[in-house]
Scaffold this motif. Sequence first.
Motif, PDB file in Angstrom:
ATOM      1  N   ALA A   1       5.097  -1.675   8.995  1.00 26.49           N
ATOM      2  CA  ALA A   1       4.060  -0.881   9.644  1.00 26.49           C
ATOM      3  C   ALA A   1       3.653   0.314   8.778  1.00 26.49           C
ATOM      4  CB  ALA A   1       4.553  -0.405  11.006  1.00 26.49           C
ATOM      5  N   ILE A   2       4.654   0.868   8.077  1.00 25.52           N
ATOM      6  CA  ILE A   2       4.383   2.027   7.230  1.00 25.52           C
ATOM      7  C   ILE A   2       3.481   1.634   6.060  1.00 25.52           C
ATOM      8  CG2 ILE A   2       5.481   3.628   5.592  1.00 25.52           C
ATOM      9  CD1 ILE A   2       7.893   3.679   7.497  1.00 25.52           C
ATOM     10  N   GLY A   3       3.624   0.365   5.636  1.00 26.38           N
ATOM     11  CA  GLY A   3       2.829  -0.094   4.505  1.00 26.38           C
ATOM     12  C   GLY A   3       3.539   0.182   3.198  1.00 26.38           C
ATOM     13  N   ASP A   4       2.864   0.830   2.269  1.00 25.48           N
ATOM     14  CA  ASP A   4       3.446   1.089   0.959  1.00 25.48           C
ATOM     15  C   ASP A   4       4.499   2.192   1.060  1.00 25.48           C
ATOM     16  OD1 ASP A   4       4.081   1.451  -1.639  1.00 25.48           O
ATOM     17  OD2 ASP A   4       2.106   2.118  -2.294  1.00 25.48           O
ATOM     18  N   THR A   5       5.772   1.774   1.034  1.00 21.87           N
ATOM     19  CA  THR A   5       6.846   2.762   1.201  1.00 21.87           C
ATOM     20  C   THR A   5       6.884   3.753   0.038  1.00 21.87           C
ATOM     21  OG1 THR A   5       8.412   1.247   0.179  1.00 21.87           O
ATOM     22  CG2 THR A   5       8.313   1.232   2.567  1.00 21.87           C
ATOM     23  N   ARG A   6       6.375   3.326  -1.111  1.00 17.47           N
ATOM     24  CA  ARG A   6       6.348   4.227  -2.267  1.00 17.47           C
ATOM     25  C   ARG A   6       5.378   5.390  -2.030  1.00 17.47           C
ATOM     26  NH1 ARG A   6       6.972   3.716  -7.613  1.00 17.47           N
ATOM     27  NH2 ARG A   6       4.756   4.129  -7.776  1.00 17.47           N
ATOM     28  N   ALA A   7       4.231   5.076  -1.438  1.00 21.21           N
ATOM     29  CA  ALA A   7       3.238   6.127  -1.191  1.00 21.21           C
ATOM     30  C   ALA A   7       3.823   7.203  -0.277  1.00 21.21           C
ATOM     31  CB  ALA A   7       1.983   5.531  -0.573  1.00 21.21           C
ATOM     32  N   TRP A   8       4.726   6.792   0.615  1.00 21.15           N
ATOM     33  CA  TRP A   8       5.362   7.741   1.529  1.00 21.15           C
ATOM     34  C   TRP A   8       6.583   8.418   0.907  1.00 21.15           C
ATOM     35  CZ3 TRP A   8       3.029   9.098   5.995  1.00 21.15           C
ATOM     36  CH2 TRP A   8       1.998   8.259   6.458  1.00 21.15           C
ATOM     37  N   GLY A   9       6.860   8.075  -0.333  1.00 21.21           N
ATOM     38  CA  GLY A   9       7.979   8.718  -1.020  1.00 21.21           C
ATOM     39  C   GLY A   9       9.341   8.211  -0.583  1.00 21.21           C
ATOM     40  N   LEU A  10       9.376   7.100   0.165  1.00 16.75           N
ATOM     41  CA  LEU A  10      10.654   6.660   0.737  1.00 16.75           C
ATOM     42  C   LEU A  10      11.602   6.078  -0.303  1.00 16.75           C
ATOM     43  CD1 LEU A  10       9.228   5.408   4.087  1.00 16.75           C
ATOM     44  CD2 LEU A  10      11.041   7.096   3.834  1.00 16.75           C
ATOM     45  N   ASP A  11      11.088   5.769  -1.498  1.00 15.82           N
ATOM     46  CA  ASP A  11      11.996   5.296  -2.550  1.00 15.82           C
ATOM     47  C   ASP A  11      12.841   6.448  -3.109  1.00 15.82           C
ATOM     48  OD1 ASP A  11       9.616   6.326  -3.501  1.00 15.82           O
ATOM     49  OD2 ASP A  11       9.666   5.185  -5.357  1.00 15.82           O
TER      50      ASP A  11
ATOM     51  N   ALA B   1      14.908  14.457   3.623  1.00 14.47           N
ATOM     52  CA  ALA B   1      13.501  14.644   3.993  1.00 14.47           C
ATOM     53  C   ALA B   1      12.744  15.400   2.903  1.00 14.47           C
ATOM     54  CB  ALA B   1      13.399  15.391   5.325  1.00 14.47           C
ATOM     55  N   ALA B   2      13.391  16.389   2.290  1.00  9.26           N
ATOM     56  CA  ALA B   2      12.739  17.166   1.228  1.00  9.26           C
ATOM     57  C   ALA B   2      12.382  16.257   0.058  1.00  9.26           C
ATOM     58  CB  ALA B   2      13.662  18.300   0.775  1.00  9.26           C
ATOM     59  N   ALA B   3      13.318  15.391  -0.317  1.00 11.10           N
ATOM     60  CA  ALA B   3      13.078  14.477  -1.441  1.00 11.10           C
ATOM     61  C   ALA B   3      11.906  13.550  -1.137  1.00 11.10           C
ATOM     62  CB  ALA B   3      14.333  13.655  -1.727  1.00 11.10           C
ATOM     63  N   VAL B   4      11.903  13.005   0.082  1.00  6.68           N
ATOM     64  CA  VAL B   4      10.850  12.066   0.469  1.00  6.68           C
ATOM     65  C   VAL B   4       9.494  12.776   0.523  1.00  6.68           C
ATOM     66  CG1 VAL B   4      10.005  10.674   2.413  1.00  6.68           C
ATOM     67  CG2 VAL B   4      12.409  10.522   1.711  1.00  6.68           C
ATOM     68  N   ALA B   5       9.450  13.940   1.145  1.00  2.00           N
ATOM     69  CA  ALA B   5       8.184  14.660   1.322  1.00  2.00           C
ATOM     70  C   ALA B   5       7.601  15.087  -0.029  1.00  2.00           C
ATOM     71  CB  ALA B   5       8.405  15.881   2.216  1.00  2.00           C
ATOM     72  N   VAL B   6       8.443  15.617  -0.905  1.00  2.00           N
ATOM     73  CA  VAL B   6       7.937  16.089  -2.202  1.00  2.00           C
ATOM     74  C   VAL B   6       7.478  14.909  -3.057  1.00  2.00           C
ATOM     75  CG1 VAL B   6       8.615  17.191  -4.385  1.00  2.00           C
ATOM     76  CG2 VAL B   6       9.221  18.246  -2.200  1.00  2.00           C
ATOM     77  N   THR B   7       8.232  13.808  -3.028  1.00  2.00           N
ATOM     78  CA  THR B   7       7.809  12.619  -3.783  1.00  2.00           C
ATOM     79  C   THR B   7       6.454  12.122  -3.287  1.00  2.00           C
ATOM     80  OG1 THR B   7      10.128  12.012  -4.067  1.00  2.00           O
ATOM     81  CG2 THR B   7       8.511  10.303  -4.507  1.00  2.00           C
ATOM     82  N   ALA B   8       6.311  12.041  -1.966  1.00  2.00           N
ATOM     83  CA  ALA B   8       5.033  11.602  -1.388  1.00  2.00           C
ATOM     84  C   ALA B   8       3.914  12.571  -1.751  1.00  2.00           C
ATOM     85  CB  ALA B   8       5.168  11.484   0.129  1.00  2.00           C
ATOM     86  N   GLY B   9       4.238  13.866  -1.699  1.00  2.00           N
ATOM     87  CA  GLY B   9       3.232  14.883  -2.011  1.00  2.00           C
ATOM     88  C   GLY B   9       2.736  14.775  -3.439  1.00  2.00           C
TER      89      GLY B   9
END
Lengths: 240, 102
Positions: free
Chosen positions: A168-178, B88-96
Amino acid sequence: MGEKQLVTEPEIRETAASGGRPRAAVVRDALGVGVAVGLSGFAFGVTAAGAGISTLQACVLSLLVFTGASQFALVGALAAGGNPFTAAAGAFFLGTRNAFYGLRLSELLRLPRAVRPLAAHWVIDETTAVALAQPDRKSARLGFTVTGLTLYVLWNVTTLLGALGAEAIGDTRAWGLDAAGPAVFLALLAPMLKTATERAVAALALVLGLGFLPVLPAGVPVLIAALAAPVVLWMKGRRS
Amino acid sequence: MNVWIAIGLTVVGCYAVKYAGLLVPAGALERPLVRRLAALLPVALLAALTAQQTFSTGSALVVDARAAGLAAAGLALLLRAPFLVVVAAAVAVTAGVRALGG
């Protein structure tokens, strides 16, 4: 999953003197750790899905492996194209620390023989940290059980949600989840870097892990990096 | 299939070491060298894994938005932030950083 200082020293002494900690205080500590870390099963579910692991496989890992760092290591190695044996070896070596937690817990908790096979599954960083922070056996047992139960339930529920949600999230990389996986590793590593020896091991392992990455099959460089531990110990032994 | 083999081995291996710890007589793993090695092995593995999962894609070394995310996690750890905040900080900053085209 990192260890935390759960109660301050004076607090331990005070409550030990008055005959054990109040149950509510133990349960509060245990729930705090169990909930905070249990929720990060979501990051594992998403990471696993991003690594091409099926929802069923991610759930089986959380149900039956239940030691976060090993799970992240396994899916990371598989995503990088590692063969199943080196991937599992890395996860296994990372899990060996749980044996040493078990040694300390068996003295502390004195569990009945029949309970041990079940309790063993919950012997991880967090349950050990909470149990060891307690001043007496009764509190330690309560802390271990509440942390283990909370973390196990939440970790598995959030793994499922994460794995299902990844689509549902789609591209997990775009969300920084990697970045969640390495952040979890760093959070676990940081409290271990207390002395020069530990920092030397970490630095050497980092160089070995990155240095061999381009030239050796996936999964193997991590195993070579593990040699940093005996190498630094040996060098230290020679110097002294 | 390969994935199931890896999962099976990991399940058995990880459970075995947990159970062994509870069963082994306390003296067996108390030798100082064994204890030292057991404490240092996770340090080596975690350092290597952190570095690899931050600075590589497949077998290529790369520096991308994940590096900024990890730096944020490091900062959060220095500030003694709780576990979830660090992640969460790692994920948010990477996404940003990625959203900004980094």
